[in-house]
Design a protein around this motif. Structure first.
Motif, PDB file in Angstrom:
ATOM      1  N   THR A   1       0.824  -1.208   0.000  1.00 56.91           N
ATOM      2  CA  THR A   1       0.000   0.000   0.000  1.00 56.91           C
ATOM      3  C   THR A   1       0.859   1.260   0.000  1.00 56.91           C
ATOM      4  O   THR A   1       0.566   2.228  -0.711  1.00 56.91           O
ATOM      5  N   SER A   2       1.935   1.260   0.777  1.00 57.52           N
ATOM      6  CA  SER A   2       2.832   2.427   0.788  1.00 57.52           C
ATOM      7  C   SER A   2       3.434   2.664  -0.594  1.00 57.52           C
ATOM      8  O   SER A   2       3.544   3.808  -1.058  1.00 57.52           O
ATOM      9  N   LEU A   3       3.825   1.589  -1.256  1.00 51.07           N
ATOM     10  CA  LEU A   3       4.379   1.721  -2.602  1.00 51.07           C
ATOM     11  C   LEU A   3       3.338   2.273  -3.563  1.00 51.07           C
ATOM     12  O   LEU A   3       3.621   3.178  -4.356  1.00 51.07           O
ATOM     13  N   LEU A   4       2.100   1.747  -3.481  1.00 53.45           N
ATOM     14  CA  LEU A   4       1.060   2.214  -4.380  1.00 53.45           C
ATOM     15  C   LEU A   4       0.709   3.675  -4.128  1.00 53.45           C
ATOM     16  O   LEU A   4       0.406   4.416  -5.075  1.00 53.45           O
ATOM     17  N   GLU A   5       0.752   4.114  -2.871  1.00 53.13           N
ATOM     18  CA  GLU A   5       0.507   5.527  -2.586  1.00 53.13           C
ATOM     19  C   GLU A   5       1.478   6.400  -3.375  1.00 53.13           C
ATOM     20  O   GLU A   5       1.082   7.413  -3.972  1.00 53.13           O
ATOM     21  N   ARG A   6       2.748   6.034  -3.359  1.00 57.15           N
ATOM     22  CA  ARG A   6       3.756   6.818  -4.082  1.00 57.15           C
ATOM     23  C   ARG A   6       3.575   6.665  -5.597  1.00 57.15           C
ATOM     24  O   ARG A   6       3.641   7.647  -6.347  1.00 57.15           O
ATOM     25  N   SER A   7       3.365   5.438  -6.047  1.00 55.18           N
ATOM     26  CA  SER A   7       3.305   5.174  -7.483  1.00 55.18           C
ATOM     27  C   SER A   7       2.067   5.784  -8.121  1.00 55.18           C
ATOM     28  O   SER A   7       2.140   6.363  -9.218  1.00 55.18           O
ATOM     29  N   LEU A   8       0.924   5.659  -7.466  1.00 57.52           N
ATOM     30  CA  LEU A   8      -0.300   6.234  -8.022  1.00 57.52           C
ATOM     31  C   LEU A   8      -0.164   7.748  -8.174  1.00 57.52           C
ATOM     32  O   LEU A   8      -0.564   8.323  -9.188  1.00 57.52           O
TER      33      LEU A   8
ATOM     34  N   VAL B   1      13.686  -0.892  -4.179  1.00 58.96           N
ATOM     35  CA  VAL B   1      12.923   0.342  -4.020  1.00 58.96           C
ATOM     36  C   VAL B   1      12.729   0.683  -2.544  1.00 58.96           C
ATOM     37  O   VAL B   1      12.815  -0.177  -1.665  1.00 58.96           O
ATOM     38  N   SER B   2      12.438   1.941  -2.331  1.00 59.12           N
ATOM     39  CA  SER B   2      12.022   2.424  -1.012  1.00 59.12           C
ATOM     40  C   SER B   2      10.922   3.452  -1.211  1.00 59.12           C
ATOM     41  O   SER B   2      11.147   4.481  -1.854  1.00 59.12           O
ATOM     42  N   ALA B   3       9.741   3.160  -0.667  1.00 62.99           N
ATOM     43  CA  ALA B   3       8.647   4.123  -0.742  1.00 62.99           C
ATOM     44  C   ALA B   3       8.932   5.336   0.128  1.00 62.99           C
ATOM     45  O   ALA B   3       8.375   6.413  -0.095  1.00 62.99           O
ATOM     46  N   SER B   4       9.810   5.185   1.118  1.00 58.39           N
ATOM     47  CA  SER B   4      10.143   6.295   2.009  1.00 58.39           C
ATOM     48  C   SER B   4      11.146   7.261   1.385  1.00 58.39           C
ATOM     49  O   SER B   4      10.926   8.475   1.329  1.00 58.39           O
ATOM     50  N   SER B   5      12.261   6.725   0.879  1.00 62.44           N
ATOM     51  CA  SER B   5      13.310   7.590   0.327  1.00 62.44           C
ATOM     52  C   SER B   5      13.120   7.882  -1.158  1.00 62.44           C
ATOM     53  O   SER B   5      13.703   8.825  -1.691  1.00 62.44           O
ATOM     54  N   GLY B   6      12.325   7.046  -1.836  1.00 64.80           N
ATOM     55  CA  GLY B   6      12.144   7.210  -3.276  1.00 64.80           C
ATOM     56  C   GLY B   6      13.134   6.432  -4.109  1.00 64.80           C
ATOM     57  O   GLY B   6      13.045   6.431  -5.345  1.00 64.80           O
ATOM     58  N   GLU B   7      14.077   5.744  -3.466  1.00 69.30           N
ATOM     59  CA  GLU B   7      15.069   4.957  -4.204  1.00 69.30           C
ATOM     60  C   GLU B   7      14.389   3.942  -5.117  1.00 69.30           C
ATOM     61  O   GLU B   7      13.484   3.218  -4.697  1.00 69.30           O
ATOM     62  N   GLY B   8      14.812   3.906  -6.358  1.00 70.60           N
ATOM     63  CA  GLY B   8      14.341   2.903  -7.300  1.00 70.60           C
ATOM     64  C   GLY B   8      12.973   3.146  -7.902  1.00 70.60           C
ATOM     65  O   GLY B   8      12.551   2.407  -8.800  1.00 70.60           O
ATOM     66  N   LEU B   9      12.267   4.187  -7.468  1.00 72.83           N
ATOM     67  CA  LEU B   9      10.909   4.396  -7.964  1.00 72.83           C
ATOM     68  C   LEU B   9      10.894   4.755  -9.449  1.00 72.83           C
ATOM     69  O   LEU B   9       9.994   4.341 -10.189  1.00 72.83           O
ATOM     70  N   ASP B  10      11.892   5.510  -9.906  1.00 70.54           N
ATOM     71  CA  ASP B  10      11.939   5.846 -11.329  1.00 70.54           C
ATOM     72  C   ASP B  10      12.065   4.585 -12.183  1.00 70.54           C
ATOM     73  O   ASP B  10      11.397   4.458 -13.225  1.00 70.54           O
TER      74      ASP B  10
END
Length: 237
Positions: A47-54, A202-211
């Motif tokens: 869910t944390s990942l989807l919050e950032r990704s959405l 990835v890290s939903a907190s730091s943003g690492e790997g999200l790109d």
């Protein structure tokens, strides 16, 4: 040779589920959208990942979510707050979403919007490292999450989940400095079980790997669009 009754029932259930999953996928193809089935153990960070990704993908893709949980709408409420349509599916005692549950969720979604207006439909499955991998819901791609807090042995202990995945996200990498865990070993065990899948830290907190993760999602959407375009017989159901 006669199979035990419980084995026969299990095969019947899987066969019925597969039939419904194929029907769901026909709808997804007719609507020209990409369906992603997101799976993991409880607490791995779906869910944390989807919050950032959405939030970050909203400018590129029209999206909606089918949110699976055994009880409560807590995760659905978190994702709805991002501004994306969310349909909660509570499973009761069932430890996974199945194709029939997703079909029911689609009926509710169609009351809110035209699915052909979507680019991506996310299915956030119930937290479980076993059953979700065995019950297809009609998805085009499976995404498995494994947090660094779970240790490096999970791909070997629960191989079906990781063997079925098209992409494995190693999550919560911001915690690595505080853990006695070898992320290279985690990745090696994933590769041992499934050498073909994409593996992204990835890290939903730091943003690492999200790109990199979002680039993978957009690439899969483009590939699905191309596949549908190459099949003129597909029409919106």
């Amino acid at each position: 040779m006669h199979m035990p009754l419980e084995d026969t029932l299990g095969l019947n259930l899987l066969a019925a589920n597969q039939h419904q999953a194929e029907h769901n996928r026909e709808h997804f193809d007719g609507w020209n959208l990409l369906c992603l089935n997101v799976m993991s153990s409880p607490g791995a960070g779906k869910t944390s990942l989807l919050e950032r990704s959405l939030a970050q993908l909203a400018g590129r893709h029209a999206m909606a979510v089918l949110e699976g949980d055994m009880t409560t709408h807590l995760d659905a409420q978190r994702l709805e707050a991002v501004g994306v349509p969310v349909v909660p599916i509570t499973t009761g005692r069932a430890c996974h979403l199945d194709a029939a549950m997703v079909a029911g969720g689609l009926k509710l979604l169609r009351q809110r919007l035209d699915p052909s207006s979507l680019d991506i439909l996310w299915v956030e499955n119930v937290g479980n490292l076993v059953c979700p991998a065995e019950f297809e819901v009609g998805e085009h791609r499976k995404v498995a999450l494994l947090s660094v807090t779970e240790g490096d042995d999970k791909p070997l202990k629960y191989p079906v989940m990781f063997r079925e995945a098209d992409c494995v996200l190693i999550t919560k990498t911001d915690l690595l400095p505080h853990l006695a865990v070898d992320v290279e070993r985690i990745e090696a065990h994933i590769r041992q079980v499934n050498p073909r899948c994409a593996v992204i830290r990835v890290s939903a907190s730091s943003g690492e790997g999200l790109d990199a993760w979002h680039a993978w999602v957009s690439q899969q959407r483009a590939l699905q669009h191309q596949a549908v375009a190459a099949t003129p017989a597909l029409v919106s159901p």
